[in-house]
Design an enzyme around this catalytic site. Structure first.
Site, PDB file in Angstrom:
ATOM      1  N   LYS A 154     -14.819 -31.901 -16.290  1.00  0.00           N
ATOM      2  CA  LYS A 154     -14.444 -30.897 -15.282  1.00  0.00           C
ATOM      3  C   LYS A 154     -15.292 -31.190 -14.046  1.00  0.00           C
ATOM      4  O   LYS A 154     -16.349 -30.603 -13.837  1.00  0.00           O
ATOM      5  CB  LYS A 154     -14.671 -29.490 -15.845  1.00  0.00           C
TER       6      LYS A 154
HETATM    7  N1  PXG Z   1      -6.604 -27.789 -17.326  1.00  0.00           N
HETATM    8  C1  PXG Z   1      -7.221 -27.969 -16.146  1.00  0.00           C
HETATM    9  C2  PXG Z   1      -6.984 -29.195 -15.374  1.00  0.00           C
HETATM   10  C3  PXG Z   1      -8.105 -26.973 -15.680  1.00  0.00           C
HETATM   11  O1  PXG Z   1      -8.742 -27.131 -14.516  1.00  0.00           O
HETATM   12  C4  PXG Z   1      -7.626 -25.663 -17.665  1.00  0.00           C
HETATM   13  C5  PXG Z   1      -6.787 -26.691 -18.077  1.00  0.00           C
HETATM   14  C6  PXG Z   1      -7.831 -24.491 -18.548  1.00  0.00           C
HETATM   15  O2  PXG Z   1      -9.113 -24.604 -19.190  1.00  0.00           O
HETATM   16  P1  PXG Z   1      -9.992 -23.327 -19.567  1.00  0.00           P
HETATM   17  O3  PXG Z   1     -11.216 -23.894 -20.175  1.00  0.00           O
HETATM   18  O4  PXG Z   1     -10.262 -22.581 -18.300  1.00  0.00           O
HETATM   19  O5  PXG Z   1      -9.187 -22.538 -20.534  1.00  0.00           O
HETATM   20  C7  PXG Z   1      -8.307 -25.803 -16.449  1.00  0.00           C
HETATM   21  C8  PXG Z   1      -9.234 -24.744 -15.973  1.00  0.00           C
HETATM   22  C9  PXG Z   1      -9.052 -22.114 -10.430  1.00  0.00           C
HETATM   23  C10 PXG Z   1      -9.487 -22.249 -11.825  1.00  0.00           C
HETATM   24  O6  PXG Z   1      -9.898 -21.715  -9.610  1.00  0.00           O
HETATM   25  C11 PXG Z   1      -9.036 -23.296 -12.601  1.00  0.00           C
HETATM   26  C12 PXG Z   1      -9.482 -23.420 -13.915  1.00  0.00           C
HETATM   27  C13 PXG Z   1     -10.335 -22.522 -14.443  1.00  0.00           C
HETATM   28  C14 PXG Z   1     -10.785 -21.498 -13.647  1.00  0.00           C
HETATM   29  C15 PXG Z   1     -10.363 -21.351 -12.326  1.00  0.00           C
HETATM   30  O7  PXG Z   1      -7.873 -22.368 -10.135  1.00  0.00           O
HETATM   31  N2  PXG Z   1      -9.020 -24.478 -14.608  1.00  0.00           N
END
Ligand code: PXG
Length: 288
Positions: A154
């Site tokens: 990430k």
């Molecule tokens: N795939 C990607 C590429 C992400 O960036 C998820 C899946 C979901 O993962 P989690 O661990 O959150 O269940 C993410 C997470 C935003 C924002 O500001 C994006 C994410 C998390 C929090 C905020 O758009 N992405």
């Protein structure tokens, strides 16, 4: 607006929370982050997020200057310092940058990784989307090749996802489906993807080149507890076109029904019963 932001061990007003223009987080997207939810003033699955942050950092050879236990404390203290500002149900952005360096890629010429923690609120999608479901399109931009930059990291370099998201918003969708280098379903730009077919819950495995989502894992656990069979498997777009149900999971999004992909209605074109049940279970887990 939060009243205090954490930067390197200090809680300061947001306008004083700044990093150098020489920081490689800015210059090269060189750093890692986490997005974490706060429910009822409590940080949700904090240990899992801290673990993933240190894994992402390790993968890019970034040494975080504080321990995971100290990082946990940073998050708790930042949330506590802002809880009076309406972040009772909130969102934490935890960022570690490479630090300042010379105008070159050499990490040996950087110093002082910046540890930043912001506790704020987030609204990703309008509330009616949780009722009616969202319509997705497939982006032509594929997910990063895992041998170029692992999607499990990430990192602060989100251009791959941003380019796909632009395709989604251009088409009038709030998200976009991304395929991997083999043409298999990977994930959305900020969410993992699931389908339901004949009573089985299916989602791409991490081998597909996806973020190992923490909400994804929580929903898989909830589904198994509910007696629903779960398969982490290779999926193609056709599987989604002919699915009974589809939904997305993510920290910000939580559980969002998907009712259309590339102009094709999924199931009967309405959020399905399994999706509704899992959304309900997820809300009980987070708000219960
Ligand atoms: N795939 C990607 C590429 C992400 O960036 C998820 C899946 C979901 O993962 P989690 O661990 O959150 O269940 C993410 C997470 C935003 C924002 O500001 C994006 C994410 C998390 C929090 C905020 O758009 N992405």
């Amino acid at each position: 607006m939060p009243s205090k932001v954490h930067v390197n061990g200090q809680l300061v007003p947001p306008e004083q929370a700044v990093v150098s223009v020489y920081d490689h987080g800015l210059l090269y997207g060189d750093g890692v982050f986490e997005g974490i939810r706060v429910y009822g003033g409590k940080v949700f699955l904090l240990a899992e997020h801290v673990d993933r942050l240190y894994e992402s950092a390790s993968a890019i050879r970034l040494e975080i200057p504080i321990s995971p236990a100290e990082m946990t404390q940073v998050v708790e203290e930042t949330v506590a310092a802002n809880v009076a500002d309406g972040i009772d149900v909130g969102y934490v952005r935890l960022v570690v940058t490479r630090g300042s360096g010379t105008l070159g890629l050499d990490i040996r010429k950087t110093a002082n990784p910046q540890v930043i923690c912001i506790a704020d609120t987030i609204t990703l999608y309008p509330p009616e989307i949780y009722e009616n479901g969202l319509e997705l399109v497939t982006a032509s931009t594929i997910r990063n090749h895992p041998q170029a930059l692992s999607p499990r990291i990430k990192s602060l370099n989100y251009l791959n996802n941003i380019l796909a998201k632009i395709e989604g918003t251009d088409a009038g969708s709030v998200e976009a489906l991304m395929l991997n280098h083999e043409g298999h379903v990977a994930e959305c730009t900020g969410d993992n993807v699931f389908l339901v077919k004949n009573g089985v819950l299916k989602t791409p495995s991490t081998d597909a080149g996806i973020l190992d989502g923490i909400t994804r894992k929580a929903v898989i656990d909830l589904a198994r507890e509910a007696g629903l069979p779960v398969e982490e498997t290779t999926l193609v777009r056709h599987d989604l076109y002919v699915a009974d149900e589809c939904f997305l999971t993510g920290t910000a999004a939580e559980v969002v029904p998907v009712v259309k992909l590339d102009g094709r209605a999924i199931g009967n074109g309405e959020p399905g019963p399994v999706t509704r049940d899992l959304l309900d279970r997820f809300q009980k887990l987070t708000r219960g």
